[in-house]
Design a protein around this motif. Structure first.
Motif, mmCIF file in Angstrom:
data_model
loop_
_atom_site.group_PDB
_atom_site.id
_atom_site.type_symbol
_atom_site.label_atom_id
_atom_site.label_comp_id
_atom_site.label_asym_id
_atom_site.label_seq_id
_atom_site.Cartn_x
_atom_site.Cartn_y
_atom_site.Cartn_z
ATOM 1 N N PHE A 183 0.826 -1.209 0.000
ATOM 2 C CA PHE A 183 0.000 0.000 0.000
ATOM 3 C C PHE A 183 0.859 1.257 0.000
ATOM 4 C CE2 PHE A 183 -1.984 3.517 2.255
ATOM 5 C CZ PHE A 183 -3.152 3.676 1.537
ATOM 6 N N VAL A 184 1.833 1.323 0.888
ATOM 7 C CA VAL A 184 2.682 2.514 1.003
ATOM 8 C C VAL A 184 3.451 2.765 -0.294
ATOM 9 C CG1 VAL A 184 4.711 3.479 2.180
ATOM 10 C CG2 VAL A 184 2.865 2.432 3.511
ATOM 11 N N GLY A 185 4.047 1.724 -0.855
ATOM 12 C CA GLY A 185 4.817 1.885 -2.090
ATOM 13 C C GLY A 185 3.960 2.285 -3.280
ATOM 14 N N ALA A 186 2.824 1.616 -3.447
ATOM 15 C CA ALA A 186 1.946 1.901 -4.579
ATOM 16 C C ALA A 186 1.324 3.292 -4.454
ATOM 17 C CB ALA A 186 0.850 0.843 -4.684
ATOM 18 N N TRP A 187 0.847 3.636 -3.271
ATOM 19 C CA TRP A 187 0.217 4.943 -3.072
ATOM 20 C C TRP A 187 1.230 6.071 -3.243
ATOM 21 C CZ3 TRP A 187 -1.814 7.645 1.898
ATOM 22 C CH2 TRP A 187 -2.734 8.634 1.549
ATOM 23 N N ALA A 188 2.452 5.863 -2.769
ATOM 24 C CA ALA A 188 3.495 6.881 -2.940
ATOM 25 C C ALA A 188 3.754 7.141 -4.428
ATOM 26 C CB ALA A 188 4.778 6.447 -2.239
ATOM 27 N N ALA A 189 3.814 6.087 -5.226
ATOM 28 C CA ALA A 189 4.034 6.248 -6.667
ATOM 29 C C ALA A 189 2.878 7.020 -7.299
ATOM 30 C CB ALA A 189 4.195 4.888 -7.336
ATOM 31 N N LEU A 190 1.656 6.690 -6.915
ATOM 32 C CA LEU A 190 0.476 7.363 -7.462
ATOM 33 C C LEU A 190 0.409 8.830 -7.031
ATOM 34 C CD1 LEU A 190 -2.049 4.444 -6.958
ATOM 35 C CD2 LEU A 190 -1.151 5.273 -9.135
ATOM 36 N N LEU A 191 0.851 9.117 -5.801
ATOM 37 C CA LEU A 191 0.867 10.505 -5.339
ATOM 38 C C LEU A 191 1.899 11.338 -6.105
ATOM 39 C CD1 LEU A 191 0.453 10.150 -1.465
ATOM 40 C CD2 LEU A 191 -1.225 11.034 -3.115
ATOM 41 N N VAL A 192 3.036 10.731 -6.429
ATOM 42 C CA VAL A 192 4.051 11.441 -7.218
ATOM 43 C C VAL A 192 3.470 11.816 -8.579
ATOM 44 C CG1 VAL A 192 6.247 11.156 -8.454
ATOM 45 C CG2 VAL A 192 6.071 10.497 -6.050
ATOM 46 N N ILE A 193 2.822 10.849 -9.233
ATOM 47 C CA ILE A 193 2.230 11.101 -10.556
ATOM 48 C C ILE A 193 1.123 12.150 -10.470
ATOM 49 C CG2 ILE A 193 0.894 10.065 -12.441
ATOM 50 C CD1 ILE A 193 3.840 9.246 -12.366
ATOM 51 N N SER A 194 0.231 12.018 -9.494
ATOM 52 C CA SER A 194 -0.882 12.971 -9.398
ATOM 53 C C SER A 194 -0.381 14.362 -9.029
ATOM 54 C CB SER A 194 -1.938 12.479 -8.406
ATOM 55 O OG SER A 194 -1.393 12.328 -7.115
ATOM 56 N N GLY A 195 0.649 14.448 -8.213
ATOM 57 C CA GLY A 195 1.216 15.753 -7.872
ATOM 58 C C GLY A 195 1.806 16.439 -9.088
ATOM 59 N N LEU A 196 2.578 15.694 -9.869
ATOM 60 C CA LEU A 196 3.149 16.249 -11.092
ATOM 61 C C LEU A 196 2.050 16.720 -12.048
ATOM 62 C CD1 LEU A 196 6.024 13.705 -11.835
ATOM 63 C CD2 LEU A 196 6.284 16.103 -11.176
ATOM 64 N N ALA A 197 1.035 15.880 -12.220
ATOM 65 C CA ALA A 197 -0.041 16.211 -13.155
ATOM 66 C C ALA A 197 -0.854 17.406 -12.674
ATOM 67 C CB ALA A 197 -0.948 15.004 -13.361
ATOM 68 N N ALA A 198 -1.180 17.445 -11.388
ATOM 69 C CA ALA A 198 -2.010 18.533 -10.859
ATOM 70 C C ALA A 198 -1.301 19.878 -10.981
ATOM 71 C CB ALA A 198 -2.382 18.269 -9.405
ATOM 72 N N PHE A 199 -0.041 19.916 -10.627
ATOM 73 C CA PHE A 199 0.664 21.195 -10.637
ATOM 74 C C PHE A 199 1.167 21.562 -12.030
ATOM 75 C CE2 PHE A 199 0.502 19.903 -6.248
ATOM 76 C CZ PHE A 199 0.024 21.061 -5.652
ATOM 77 N N LEU A 200 1.498 20.558 -12.843
ATOM 78 C CA LEU A 200 1.889 20.807 -14.232
ATOM 79 C C LEU A 200 0.674 21.201 -15.060
ATOM 80 C CD1 LEU A 200 4.019 20.658 -16.517
ATOM 81 C CD2 LEU A 200 3.385 18.264 -16.797
ATOM 82 N N GLY A 201 -0.468 20.600 -14.764
ATOM 83 C CA GLY A 201 -1.694 20.899 -15.500
ATOM 84 C C GLY A 201 -2.072 22.360 -15.408
ATOM 85 N N ARG A 202 -1.906 22.947 -14.252
ATOM 86 C CA ARG A 202 -2.215 24.364 -14.080
ATOM 87 C C ARG A 202 -1.262 25.228 -14.918
ATOM 88 N NH1 ARG A 202 -5.528 27.224 -14.649
ATOM 89 N NH2 ARG A 202 -5.280 29.317 -13.942
ATOM 90 N N LYS A 203 0.003 24.861 -14.940
ATOM 91 C CA LYS A 203 0.989 25.605 -15.738
ATOM 92 C C LYS A 203 0.646 25.499 -17.225
ATOM 93 C CE LYS A 203 3.807 26.602 -12.322
ATOM 94 N NZ LYS A 203 3.664 27.858 -11.659
ATOM 95 N N LEU A 204 0.249 24.300 -17.655
ATOM 96 C CA LEU A 204 -0.145 24.125 -19.055
ATOM 97 C C LEU A 204 -1.367 24.974 -19.388
ATOM 98 C CD1 LEU A 204 0.248 20.294 -19.699
ATOM 99 C CD2 LEU A 204 1.541 22.138 -20.763
ATOM 100 N N ALA A 205 -2.308 25.032 -18.479
ATOM 101 C CA ALA A 205 -3.528 25.804 -18.719
ATOM 102 C C ALA A 205 -3.220 27.288 -18.869
ATOM 103 C CB ALA A 205 -4.520 25.594 -17.587
ATOM 104 N N ASP A 206 -2.193 27.753 -18.174
ATOM 105 C CA ASP A 206 -1.814 29.160 -18.285
ATOM 106 C C ASP A 206 -1.143 29.463 -19.620
ATOM 107 O OD1 ASP A 206 -2.821 29.663 -15.780
ATOM 108 O OD2 ASP A 206 -0.875 29.497 -14.769
ATOM 109 N N ARG A 207 -0.551 28.459 -20.260
ATOM 110 C CA ARG A 207 0.219 28.687 -21.486
ATOM 111 C C ARG A 207 -0.472 28.195 -22.762
ATOM 112 N NH1 ARG A 207 3.838 28.045 -17.465
ATOM 113 N NH2 ARG A 207 5.658 29.399 -17.434
ATOM 114 N N LEU A 208 -1.376 27.236 -22.609
ATOM 115 C CA LEU A 208 -2.031 26.643 -23.778
ATOM 116 C C LEU A 208 -3.537 26.881 -23.714
ATOM 117 C CD1 LEU A 208 -0.208 23.195 -23.855
ATOM 118 C CD2 LEU A 208 0.203 25.112 -25.380
ATOM 119 N N PRO A 209 -4.182 27.000 -24.854
ATOM 120 C CA PRO A 209 -5.642 27.153 -24.858
ATOM 121 C C PRO A 209 -6.329 25.912 -24.270
ATOM 122 C CG PRO A 209 -4.713 27.596 -27.035
ATOM 123 C CD PRO A 209 -3.613 27.047 -26.187
#
Length: 199
Positions: free
Chosen positions: A144-170
């Motif tokens: 659980f700890v290993g799998a959830w940690a991996a998923l949190l890394v991916i979701s963190g990157l996507a959530a914070f990168l997604g906002r940056k993309l939205a500011d630069r792309l239509p």
């Protein structure tokens, strides 16, 4: 907790999720809502899904593969159609999205993010891999700890990168790209369904 099992789960799940639909769904959510509630909602959904996968263990892998992949294909096609229709609404939708983003409460944005990812993650490769790891190692907490940690890394990157993309792309472009990716994932699920039915 066994550190080698935590590491094994993390190393297995991280690359599985990188090109996955979950990453793109989180990116799209981050264009609609602030990144923190998206991350909280997605992280909570991943936590619950990981707990279910670990608890169920090998039972999830006993579900008929054709049924799971067929349902996933239909869900992706529906998602692709909705994203494409939304992308065609034009520039006024971007202004409305900015206003909606400002008006949406933290709890509502997190709840929407939770619901979208919780539904999308069923039958996902990472969920099945987590169930298999739990059955193999008999170390549910470590998996659980290993799998959830991996998923949190991916979701963190996507959530914070997604906002940056939205500011630069239509926003319409992001929705079209996501719709195209959803069609690709739907096609893959159809192929998996056919293979499962034939094989």
């Amino acid at each position: 907790m066994v550190l080698s099992v935590v590491l094994a789960a993390f190393v297995l799940i991280l690359p599985v999720e990188l090109p996955d639909k979950t990453l793109f769904a989180t990116l799209v959510l981050a264009t609609r809502f602030p990144p923190l509630p998206v991350f909280v909602g997605v992280g909570a959904a991943f936590g619950l899904q990981t707990a279910i996968a670990v608890t169920a263990g090998s039972l999830l892998s006993l579900l008929p593969e054709a049924l799971v992949s067929g349902v996933v294909a239909v869900l992706f096609l529906i998602g692709a159609v909705l994203l494409w229709r939304e992308s065609r609404s034009g520039e006024e939708k971007e202004a409305e999205a900015d206003q909606a983003r400002e008006r949406t409460s933290f709890v509502r944005a997190a709840a929407i993010s939770f619901g979208v990812l919780f539904a999308a993650e069923w039958g996902d490769l990472s969920q099945l891999a987590t169930a298999g790891l739990a059955a193999r190692y008999a170390e549910p907490v470590s998996v659980f700890v290993g799998a959830w940690a991996a998923l949190l890394v991916i979701s963190g990157l996507a959530a914070f990168l997604g906002r940056k993309l939205a500011d630069r792309l239509p926003l319409a472009l992001l929705h079209r790209v996501a719709a195209g990716l959803f069609v690709v994932f739907a096609a893959i699920a159809v192929v998996e369904t056919v293979r499962a039915l034939v094989g």
